[in-house]
Design an enzyme around this catalytic site. Structure first.
Site, short mmCIF file in Angstrom:
data_model
loop_
_atom_site.label_atom_id
_atom_site.label_comp_id
_atom_site.label_asym_id
_atom_site.label_seq_id
_atom_site.Cartn_x
_atom_site.Cartn_y
_atom_site.Cartn_z
N ASP A 1 63.90 47.56 43.13
CA ASP A 1 63.18 48.16 44.20
C ASP A 1 64.34 49.25 44.75
O ASP A 1 63.68 50.22 45.25
CB ASP A 1 63.12 47.03 45.34
CG ASP A 1 61.98 46.15 45.13
OD1 ASP A 1 61.24 46.55 44.26
OD2 ASP A 1 61.90 45.23 45.91
N GLU B 1 43.50 37.62 16.70
CA GLU B 1 44.07 37.87 18.07
C GLU B 1 43.29 37.02 19.08
O GLU B 1 42.05 36.69 18.97
CB GLU B 1 43.87 39.43 18.32
CG GLU B 1 44.51 40.39 17.32
CD GLU B 1 44.23 41.49 17.60
OE1 GLU B 1 43.52 42.11 18.53
OE2 GLU B 1 44.82 42.83 16.69
N LYS C 1 41.00 36.70 22.33
CA LYS C 1 39.99 37.49 22.86
C LYS C 1 39.95 37.45 24.44
O LYS C 1 39.51 36.34 25.01
CB LYS C 1 38.36 37.14 22.51
CG LYS C 1 37.24 37.87 23.00
CD LYS C 1 36.22 37.60 22.08
CE LYS C 1 34.85 38.49 22.37
NZ LYS C 1 34.60 38.67 23.97
N ASP D 1 39.52 37.78 28.16
CA ASP D 1 38.17 37.88 29.02
C ASP D 1 38.28 38.57 30.27
O ASP D 1 38.72 38.23 31.27
CB ASP D 1 37.70 36.28 29.49
CG ASP D 1 36.34 36.35 29.72
OD1 ASP D 1 35.69 37.39 29.72
OD2 ASP D 1 35.93 35.38 30.49
N TYR E 1 45.07 46.77 22.33
CA TYR E 1 44.76 46.07 20.99
C TYR E 1 44.17 46.97 19.83
O TYR E 1 43.95 46.44 18.86
CB TYR E 1 43.84 44.93 20.82
CG TYR E 1 42.45 45.18 21.85
CD1 TYR E 1 41.63 45.80 21.09
CD2 TYR E 1 42.49 44.34 23.03
CE1 TYR E 1 40.40 45.81 22.03
CE2 TYR E 1 41.44 44.50 23.74
CZ TYR E 1 40.34 45.09 23.13
OH TYR E 1 39.00 45.46 24.01
N LYS F 1 33.79 32.42 19.19
CA LYS F 1 33.64 32.42 20.58
C LYS F 1 33.58 30.66 20.83
O LYS F 1 33.45 30.13 20.16
CB LYS F 1 32.18 32.70 21.03
CG LYS F 1 31.77 34.04 21.02
CD LYS F 1 32.51 34.81 22.12
CE LYS F 1 31.51 34.83 23.37
NZ LYS F 1 31.22 36.21 23.78
N CYS G 1 30.76 23.25 65.55
CA CYS G 1 31.90 23.10 64.77
C CYS G 1 31.71 21.49 64.50
O CYS G 1 31.74 20.80 65.63
CB CYS G 1 32.93 23.70 65.41
SG CYS G 1 34.76 22.78 64.72
N CYS H 1 34.79 19.96 67.10
CA CYS H 1 34.91 20.32 68.26
C CYS H 1 33.60 20.49 69.02
O CYS H 1 33.54 20.37 70.22
CB CYS H 1 35.94 21.59 68.76
SG CYS H 1 35.42 22.99 68.57
N CYS I 1 34.82 28.64 63.78
CA CYS I 1 34.71 27.89 64.96
C CYS I 1 35.71 28.95 65.76
O CYS I 1 36.85 29.14 65.30
CB CYS I 1 35.32 26.60 64.71
SG CYS I 1 35.89 25.87 66.47
N CYS J 1 40.49 24.12 68.98
CA CYS J 1 39.66 22.99 68.26
C CYS J 1 40.55 22.12 67.69
O CYS J 1 41.64 22.76 66.86
CB CYS J 1 38.83 23.66 67.32
SG CYS J 1 38.20 22.83 65.88
S1 IVH Z 1 38.72 44.48 19.38
C1 IVH Z 1 35.12 47.43 17.55
N1 IVH Z 1 40.36 42.82 20.35
O1 IVH Z 1 35.82 41.45 23.12
C2 IVH Z 1 35.43 46.45 18.37
N2 IVH Z 1 38.35 43.35 21.50
O2 IVH Z 1 32.90 42.77 21.67
C3 IVH Z 1 37.04 46.24 18.87
N3 IVH Z 1 38.14 41.90 23.56
O3 IVH Z 1 34.30 43.70 25.12
C4 IVH Z 1 37.07 45.30 19.80
N4 IVH Z 1 39.94 40.95 23.31
O4 IVH Z 1 36.79 44.45 25.07
C5 IVH Z 1 39.06 43.55 20.28
N5 IVH Z 1 41.87 41.32 20.86
C6 IVH Z 1 40.57 41.91 20.99
C7 IVH Z 1 39.81 41.77 22.39
C8 IVH Z 1 38.90 42.31 22.40
C9 IVH Z 1 38.95 41.23 24.14
C10 IVH Z 1 36.72 42.28 24.11
C11 IVH Z 1 36.46 43.94 23.99
C12 IVH Z 1 35.05 43.87 23.71
C13 IVH Z 1 34.53 42.40 23.22
C14 IVH Z 1 34.29 42.56 21.77
#
Ligand code: IVH
Length: 666
Positions: free
Chosen positions: A36, A110, A112, A114, A220, A308, A402, A405, A420, A425
């Protein structure tokens, strides 16, 4: 001038290095306070030399005007999606298809993440555009918002002519929980999951809002590169990391598809222990060369696949609705259910947040409901299983009053919450008292929910100040409390009278004024009387204080009932000052110190605390008001400024000498 220029640039480099260490490598080299201080130094230099501000400066993350609408942008390279795999057999099919074209093994597995996809463009090493995925061809320009994400570099380590990358922006689970808590307290709609929260935060018209959301990212994929070449995904990830990008560290090279499956299983089990949400794994052929010949289907490439995970959802019975009233008066329904094990814990309760939500989802008492954990943490009813209704289910109606009260429940324009409004209260009082006595606030040991419940129920406490009139006899009358513990609590209540002002300010539970903010405020405004008189401008002059905090504070002190309550606390003998409690000597009172460079015997944080403990103030920049500049190794521009202004300069040895002299006296 060239001197200042290089000084500013080296300060920026230093800050970038620490941001990389902190946000990307998760391995900070210095304390937050020191970071900082560097930031403040840069800000003050840039204020002095505004012509030297450049858009890639770490100070320029939040900037630019709020937009009317986000602008559409066309992706030069469309963003494809991925085919899904759900079973081991699906993975083997994928492997066979790949091997028909390219039979050397080697995948990168890797996580995935969310979140939501982000596409970034760097020109000559500078971030010039960030866009959402949109429909894959046309996305939205969110450059100003993405710039506020601290882990995303504004400037690469190397000035490559052009680099286009993709990744995922996400909201860490704990930030999601915090954000929803805040929204709920303000009576606002909550986000269903971290992904929605991230999307809502990124697609803001005002980058200032995005900046407050603590978004994070993992990059990625390299979609286009000039000035360097990469042959494999493994190289790509290493290269991205070296350029300063946040790269997920759980990626793993797998020689065979069986190892890929192990990876998927391992993370499916471990997913709840990660600080961010994942919904599967992405498996990519490591070598880039065969990508072309593998080609793609209508919307997804054949060189990668998404494995998935199963969504963790369970059905259980909704038994009843409990209605609670919080500290701020929000009346919130909670579902009480037959307990089930979900994502590793037993779940029997879920907040329903507000009555609109119950109506929208058509949740009824007696329903079988589908349950999951939002953000992998917070139990949440997804929907009732209407097919399994018996017809006996009971529709839930919002209360008119409420439940604690009986005063009328009100709903403000633009809010989803019922409230409330009665500040006396008992339910609100209980919550306020629990918070008042909690460890971050007045720290009254022994005064937890059970005791508070009794005190309020028995009418011993009708407002907060009443706790200071309790005596051991009052308490001993309470069930299961011995004389000794009664006396201990009385002692703890007594001791709390001496707490510094920032604790009392926290304990009042003023909206937007938490413990950290209270500390910042009392650094500048050191007595309660001054708070009564403070102006909006004075508050806004404090760098960390924004308009919301200022207006919340002003309206708290404008309310006569609050002033009366404070007056009673004062009469009870509570300390209303930040410093000089129980007469500690304040030899440095009125003196302002500025620190520059590194000290040998202690960190800047520690030095600052010592100065403050003796009544001195710390300032980030040298001005005529500075009393001393404390000079460490490799001092910054503050040294020159202090020399110019003729400010007294002391070195570390002299500083230690001062401390020694006074600390002995204390
Ligand atoms: S590679 C050609 N790597 O998952 C597609 N996608 O349908 C290249 N996602 O919405 C995607 N983690 O944003 C890749 N390690 C990862 C990922 C990743 C999340 C998401 C991506 C996309 C969906 C793939």
């Amino acid at each position: 001038m060239p001197d200042i220029k290089s000084q500013i640039e080296s300060l920026r480099e230093e800050i970038r290095k620490h941001e990389y260490q902190y946000y990307v490598l998760d391995d900070p080299l210095i304390a937050d306070a020191d970071y900082d201080a560097l930031m403040r130094e840069l800000i003050s230099l840039e204020q002095q030399y505004p012509e030297l501000i450049s858009p890639d400066s770490p100070t320029q993350r939040v900037g630019g005007k709020a937009l009317e609408v986000l602008q559409p942008v066309r992706h030069r390279i469309p963003l494809l999606s991925l085919d899904n795999a759900f079973t081991q057999a699906d993975l083997h099919d994928f492997d066979r298809r790949v091997k028909k074209i390219y039979d050397q093994a080697g995948y990168m597995a890797e996580l995935k993440i969310d979140g939501l996809t982000i596409a970034l463009i760097y020109e000559n090493g500078i971030l010039t555009r960030a866009a959402t995925r949109g429909d894959g061809t046309i996305g939205e320009d969110v450059t100003l918002n993405v710039r506020t994400i601290k882990s995303i570099p504004l400037k690469l380590k190397q000035p490559l002519p052009r680099l286009e990358v993709r990744g995922e922006v996400y909201l860490p689970k704990n930030e999601f929980v915090r954000l929803n808590q805040e929204r709920e307290e303000r009576g606002e709609r909550i986000f269903a999951n971290p992904r929605n929260a991230a999307a809502g935060s990124l697609r803001q018209q005002d980058p200032g809002v995005t900046a407050g959301r603590a978004l994070a990212a993992f990059i990625y994929d390299i979609t286009y590169i000039e000035g360097h070449s990469v042959e494999t995904q493994q190289e790509a990830l290493a290269f991205l990391l070296a350029q300063g990008f946040p790269v997920n560290r759980e990626a793993s090279w797998c020689e065979q598809i069986e190892e890929v499956y192990d990876y998927c299983q391992r993370f499916e089990e471990m997913r709840h222990t990660l600080p961010y949400e994942i919904d599967g794994a992405v498996i990519k052929l490591n070598a880039f060369a065969p990508r072309q010949s593998l080609g793609q289907t209508a919307k997804s490439p054949r060189w990668a696949i998404a494995y998935k995970f199963l969504a963790e959802e369970k059905e259980t019975r909704l038994l009843e609705i409990e209605i609670n009233v919080g500290r701020t008066g929000i009346i919130a329904p909670t579902a009480i259910m037959e307990p089930v094990i979900l994502a590793g814990t037993t779940v029997g309760r879920a907040s329903l947040h507000n009555f609109d939500l119950i109506k929208d989802k058509d949740i009824r008492i007696g329903d079988l409901v589908l349950l999951h954990k939002a953000g992998d943490i917070i139990p949440e009813i997804i929907k009732p299983v209407t097919e399994k209704r018996s017809g006996e289910e009971i529709i839930i109606t919002p209360p008119q009053n409420c439940p604690a009260c009986g005063s009328q429940a009100v709903r403000f324009e633009g809010e989803v919450a019922l409230r409330c409004e009665n500040i006396n209260c008992p339910a609100r009082l209980k919550e306020s008292l629990i918070f008042f006595a909690s460890r971050t606030a007045m720290d009254i040991e022994g005064m937890g929910p059970a005791l508070v419940e009794q005190l309020v129920e028995r009418g011993l406490v009708r407002e907060i100040a009443d706790i200071y009139s309790l005596d051991a006899q009052n308490l001993a009358a309470i069930e299961r409390m011995g004389n000794k513990s009664a006396q201990n609590i009385i002692n703890a209540i007594e001791a709390s009278k001496q707490r510094p002002l920032h604790r009392l300010l926290t304990a009042l539970g003023i909206r937007h004024i938490g413990a950290k903010t209270a500390r910042i405020l009392t650094r500048e405004i050191s007595s309660m009387d001054e708070f009564y008189e403070v102006s909006e401008q004075q508050l806004l002059n404090i760098p960390e204080i924004g308009p919301k905090m200022a207006s919340s504070l002003l309206s708290f002190f404008a309310e006569s009932r609050n002033r009366a309550g404070l007056e009673r606390l004062k009469q009870a003998g509570l300390n209303m000052q930040e410093e000089n409690i129980d007469g500690a000597p304040q030899p440095l009172a009125g003196k302002t110190f500025v620190l520059t460079g590194a000290l040998k015997t202690m960190g800047r944080q520690e030095a600052s605390e010592k100065i403050e403990a003796l009544g001195g103030k710390i300032s980030s920049s040298v001005s005529k008001k500075t009393s001393y500049l404390l000079l460490g190794d490799e001092p910054g521009s503050k040294y020159d400024k202090a020399m110019q202004l003729g400010i007294a300069i002391i070195n570390e040895e002299e500083f230690l000498h001062i401390l020694q002299q006074y600390e002995q006296a204390t």
